[in-house]
Design a protein around this motif. Structure first.
Motif, PDB file in Angstrom:
ATOM      1  N   ASN A 112      -6.240   1.536   0.460  1.00 49.53           N
ATOM      2  CA  ASN A 112      -7.211   2.509  -0.025  1.00 49.53           C
ATOM      3  C   ASN A 112      -7.468   2.289  -1.515  1.00 49.53           C
ATOM      4  OD1 ASN A 112      -4.932   3.566  -1.274  1.00 49.53           O
ATOM      5  ND2 ASN A 112      -4.704   5.250   0.192  1.00 49.53           N
ATOM      6  N   GLY A 153       0.787  -1.217   0.000  1.00 55.10           N
ATOM      7  CA  GLY A 153       0.000   0.000   0.000  1.00 55.10           C
ATOM      8  C   GLY A 153       0.823   1.273   0.000  1.00 55.10           C
ATOM      9  N   SER A 177      -2.324   3.907   3.494  1.00 52.26           N
ATOM     10  CA  SER A 177      -2.719   2.517   3.773  1.00 52.26           C
ATOM     11  C   SER A 177      -1.808   1.891   4.817  1.00 52.26           C
ATOM     12  CB  SER A 177      -2.676   1.689   2.490  1.00 52.26           C
ATOM     13  OG  SER A 177      -3.515   2.236   1.498  1.00 52.26           O
TER      14      SER A 177
END
Length: 422
Positions: A229, A168, A172
């Protein structure tokens, strides 16, 4: 006093070194096709480069580096990996200013880590790695993985497994980090001291702990994939799509975190599935390191790369029982009989070599039979016999060692005859 090699190092002798040369040449050829250019950095750097670039919470920095003070009291470290040095050079030499980006580099050279020696793992080892710096495109991630897989395939490895994960983006990772702290903190006292130190520094590294890998909290730890995300999910899906387009099979492992602090988004490892390879099956690993260039003092420039141990690649070939197609023969062995013929053989062998032919002669004053045995050991394709009588007639007798045919050739046409008969 009899000297012995330091523990965790090795002498690579003739007969074995050719396997290394074969693999290294394959790596260079692939890099040319993919347009990666070689970079050669110092074997030692200032210690702070690795502390910042590799990460102070890593085992490499905390336990494995060979660090010493030079004569002026500066802390110097033998390089434990290649990315930090490559990025340092990218920044220092302003390679980011080149009009064509990303900057695509590769390196082959010795690295040093104080680890427990075992099969395919040494304290001095040779690493091949590539770095692509300057692009956010997941297509370059797929290219980097493709190059690694193609190298293993090109040398004959079959039993390979590619593991990928997404770590991420910053947002994240921050959410996942908070979830990991909440998960482990109540029972962190049941974990090793390293994990206890990592809890606040970099809790993701707890998932990489070998000592506590069987702890029940490891199995129930929150997955990074649950905290990605929308942007990170999109990035990971695009990478997987590209790998599928390239016909590269993969498995997603949410626990794959890699051992270095600078990774984000893509992380991957290539493993050997060969039976009997050993407990440590990882052949290569890499990932994306957006932010590392800035940490080392450069501009914002995302990057991705991988590194592989040549030792482990060769160990995997052994485990699969595969022999590399090495060229082990020589073109011609010159047998000389008599003082004048021996004197003439010196220039003859040189003429063969100047013509691009591999050649050898006797330097121990052996008899004719022993010289032929030497030619057999060298797997000579041709043996050229020059005696006093032949020298007077300006001829040389050439024997084709595969067919057994013998031909008398003018010494003036000897070199061209061998070239044409190859």
């Amino acid at each position: 006093m009899a000297f012995q090699i330091p523990r965790g190092t090795q002498d690579i002798l003739p007969g074995e070194v050719e396997r290394w040369q074969f693999v290294e040449q394959k790596a260079r050829e692939l890099c040319r096709l993919y347009q990666y250019k070689e970079i050669r950095t110092p074997i030692f750097e200032h210690t702070e480069l690795f502390a910042r670039g590799v990460g102070e919470s890593t085992d490499i920095v905390q336990k494995e580096m060979y660090t010493f003070e030079d004569r002026k009291g500066r802390s110097i470290t033998l390089r434990p990996e290649g990315t930090a040095s490559t990025v340092r050079s990218f920044v220092e030499k302003k390679l980011y200013a080149n009009p064509h980006q990303p900057t695509k580099l590769y390196y082959i050279g010795p690295m040093f880590r104080y680890e427990r020696p075992q099969t395919g793992r040494f304290r001095q080892f040779v690493q091949f790695g590539i770095e692509a710096i300057g692009s956010h495109d997941p297509a370059i991630d797929a290219e980097v993985i493709s190059l690694a897989m193609n190298l293993y395939n090109s040398v004959g490895l079959k039993k390979l497994k590619l593991i990928i994960n997404s770590l991420g983006d910053h947002e994240s990772r921050k959410a996942h980090k908070e979830a990991l702290i909440a998960h482990f903190e109540p029972r962190i006292g049941e974990f090793c001291s390293d994990c206890q130190n990592r809890l606040k520094q970099n809790p993701l590294r707890i998932l990489d702990c070998k000592k506590d890998s069987g702890h029940e909290l490891m199995k129930s730890a929150p997955s990074i994939l649950e905290y990605l995300n929308e942007e990170s999910v999109s990035y990971f899906e695009k990478l997987k799509s590209y790998l599928t387009d390239l016909n590269i099979s993969y498995e997603v492992d949410p626990n794959l975190v890699r051992g270095l602090d600078y990774y984000n988004h893509t992380a991957f490892e290539i493993m050997s599935d060969a039976e009997g390879f050993g407990a440590i099956t990882t052949l290569a690993g890499g990932g994306r390191y957006n932010g590392l260039v800035e940490d080392i003092g450069g501009p914002k420039a995302p990057g991705i790369g991988f590194a592989m141990s040549i030792e482990r690649l060769l160990a995997a070939l052994n485990a699969e029982g595969y022999s590399l197609p090495l060229e082990e023969s020589i073109d011609c062995y010159v047998v000389a009989l008599g003082d004048k013929a021996k004197d003439r053989s010196v220039s003859l062998v040189n003429e063969l070599r100047q013509a691009g032919l591999t050649a050898e002669k006797d330097y121990e004053d052996k008899k004719m039979k022993a010289q032929f045995k030497a030619a057999d050991r060298l797997k000579a394709n041709f043996v050229a016999v020059l005696g006093e009588d032949e020298l007077e007639k300006n001829i040389i007798t050439v024997k084709n060692m595969e067919t057994g045919d013998q031909t008398e050739v003018s010494i003036n046409h000897f070199i061209s005859f061998i070239q044409e008969s190859k």
